[in-house]
Enzyme design. Structure first.
Site, mmCIF file in Angstrom:
data_model
loop_
_atom_site.group_PDB
_atom_site.id
_atom_site.type_symbol
_atom_site.label_atom_id
_atom_site.label_comp_id
_atom_site.label_asym_id
_atom_site.label_seq_id
_atom_site.Cartn_x
_atom_site.Cartn_y
_atom_site.Cartn_z
ATOM 1 C CB SER A 290 4.995 -1.862 12.095
ATOM 2 O OG SER A 290 4.549 -0.548 12.354
ATOM 3 C CG HIS B 72 -5.896 2.017 5.154
ATOM 4 N ND1 HIS B 72 -5.484 2.959 6.071
ATOM 5 C CD2 HIS B 72 -4.886 1.118 5.050
ATOM 6 C CE1 HIS B 72 -4.267 2.634 6.489
ATOM 7 N NE2 HIS B 72 -3.886 1.518 5.887
ATOM 8 C CD GLU C 49 -3.637 -2.385 7.412
ATOM 9 O OE1 GLU C 49 -2.500 -2.592 6.995
ATOM 10 O OE2 GLU C 49 -4.312 -1.392 7.088
ATOM 11 C CG ASN D 140 -1.716 1.195 1.440
ATOM 12 O OD1 ASN D 140 -1.797 2.036 0.548
ATOM 13 N ND2 ASN D 140 -2.345 1.312 2.601
ATOM 14 N N GLY E 180 2.340 2.202 10.816
ATOM 15 C CA GLY E 180 3.352 3.250 10.646
ATOM 16 C C GLY E 180 4.032 3.655 11.939
ATOM 17 C CD GLU F 135 -3.045 5.554 6.732
ATOM 18 O OE1 GLU F 135 -2.992 5.549 5.490
ATOM 19 O OE2 GLU F 135 -2.150 5.045 7.446
ATOM 20 C CE LYS G 113 -0.278 3.251 4.720
ATOM 21 N NZ LYS G 113 -0.220 3.345 6.175
HETATM 22 P P1 PGA Z 1 2.715 0.237 7.710
HETATM 23 O O1 PGA Z 1 1.257 0.466 7.051
HETATM 24 O O2 PGA Z 1 3.239 -1.048 7.141
HETATM 25 O O3 PGA Z 1 3.513 1.432 7.315
HETATM 26 O O4 PGA Z 1 2.492 0.133 9.188
HETATM 27 C C1 PGA Z 1 0.367 -0.598 6.857
HETATM 28 C C2 PGA Z 1 -0.914 -0.088 6.264
HETATM 29 O O5 PGA Z 1 -1.391 0.979 6.663
HETATM 30 O O6 PGA Z 1 -1.501 -0.723 5.358
#
Ligand code: PGA
Length: 243
Positions: free
Chosen positions: A206, A98, A168, A8, A174, A100, A10
């Site tokens: 992560s 997601h 997640e 992803n 992140g 976010e 982003k």
């Molecule tokens: P990350 O993000 O691996 O940077 O923690 C995962 C995600 O949001 O899909």
């Protein structure tokens, strides 16, 4: 069932770096084509780079988008991109719900479900994201929260062919914090009992080469949704290699 290794991106990369990343990933996967026996690879760039990135991809790496419009028919929806348009660009998957998007755009379960219905109808596979916040976990509500998200977000007709779930935990995205293998086992076991048979469940938050092996060893973990570590070809492929 093959593991899904999904990147992803982003809102990262520019045209040149996105093209390079895609071509490095394809090269890396082709150089170690034995990885394809057990893994399916997917990259999800930002909308403007979907078509150019697709020209860099091969059969070994699929293309996906990070969201789609809740509206099915084309029309006056400024800023929206439809599932049909994504399919037209050769997207195989779309990430939906997601955390976010749930947080910054107040996307509800119902909205996610509506998008998923439309995406499936357009021939896209969905990666439906769920996960609790740190406060919800501390309050012991994590299993219930995820159960409600699944009940509200998964569309009718969802099956192993058209749907993937990504668990997640919001506090692990992140942050460098990873859920313990016990936490992941508990949640993935719980999710497994709530979704159609053989739907794959990804862990996200992560994930990197250094922790992928122990995460993939957990029951009912069928791949990973990867943010930060998907922006470097070596790390992205390293996650599949770690097993
Ligand atoms: P990350 O993000 O691996 O940077 O923690 C995962 C995600 O949001 O899909």
């Amino acid at each position: 069932m093959k593991r899904l290794i999904a990147g992803n991106w982003k809102m990262n990369m520019d045209m040149a770096s996105g093209l390079k990343l895609a071509s490095d990933i394809v090269k890396g996967v082709q150089d170690q084509s034995d990885l394809l026996k057990d893994n399916e690879f997917l990259v999800c760039p930002p909308y403007p780079y979907l078509a150019p990135v697709q020209t860099e991809l091969s059969m070994a790496v699929n293309l996906g988008a990070q969201d789609c419009s809740p509206f099915e028919e084309q029309g006056a929806y400024t800023g929206d991109v439809s599932a049909t348009m994504l399919k037209d660009l050769n997207c195989e998957y779309v990430i939906l719900g997601h955390s976010e998007r749930r947080e910054y755009y107040a996307e509800s379960n119902l909205m996610v479900q509506q998008k998923a219905t439309i995406a499936n109808a357009a021939g896209l596979k969905t990666i439906i994201c769920v996960g609790e916040t740190e406060a919800q976990r501390e309050a012991g509500e994590h299993l219930d929260v995820v159960e409600q998200q699944l009940a509200g977000s998964i569309p009718e007709g969802a099956n192993a062919e058209n749907t993937v779930i990504a668990y997640e935990p919001v506090w692990a995205i992140g942050t460098g914090k990873v859920a313990t293998v016990e936490d992941i086992a508990e949640m993935h076991g719980h999710i497994c009992g709530l979704i159609p048979e053989n739907v794959r469940i990804l862990y996200g938050g992560s994930v990197k080469p250094a922790n992928a092996k122990e995460i993939f060893a957990v029951d009912n973990v069928n791949g990973a949704l990867i943010g930060g570590a998907s922006l470097k070809a070596d790390d992205f492929i390293g996650i599949a290699k770690a097993v």
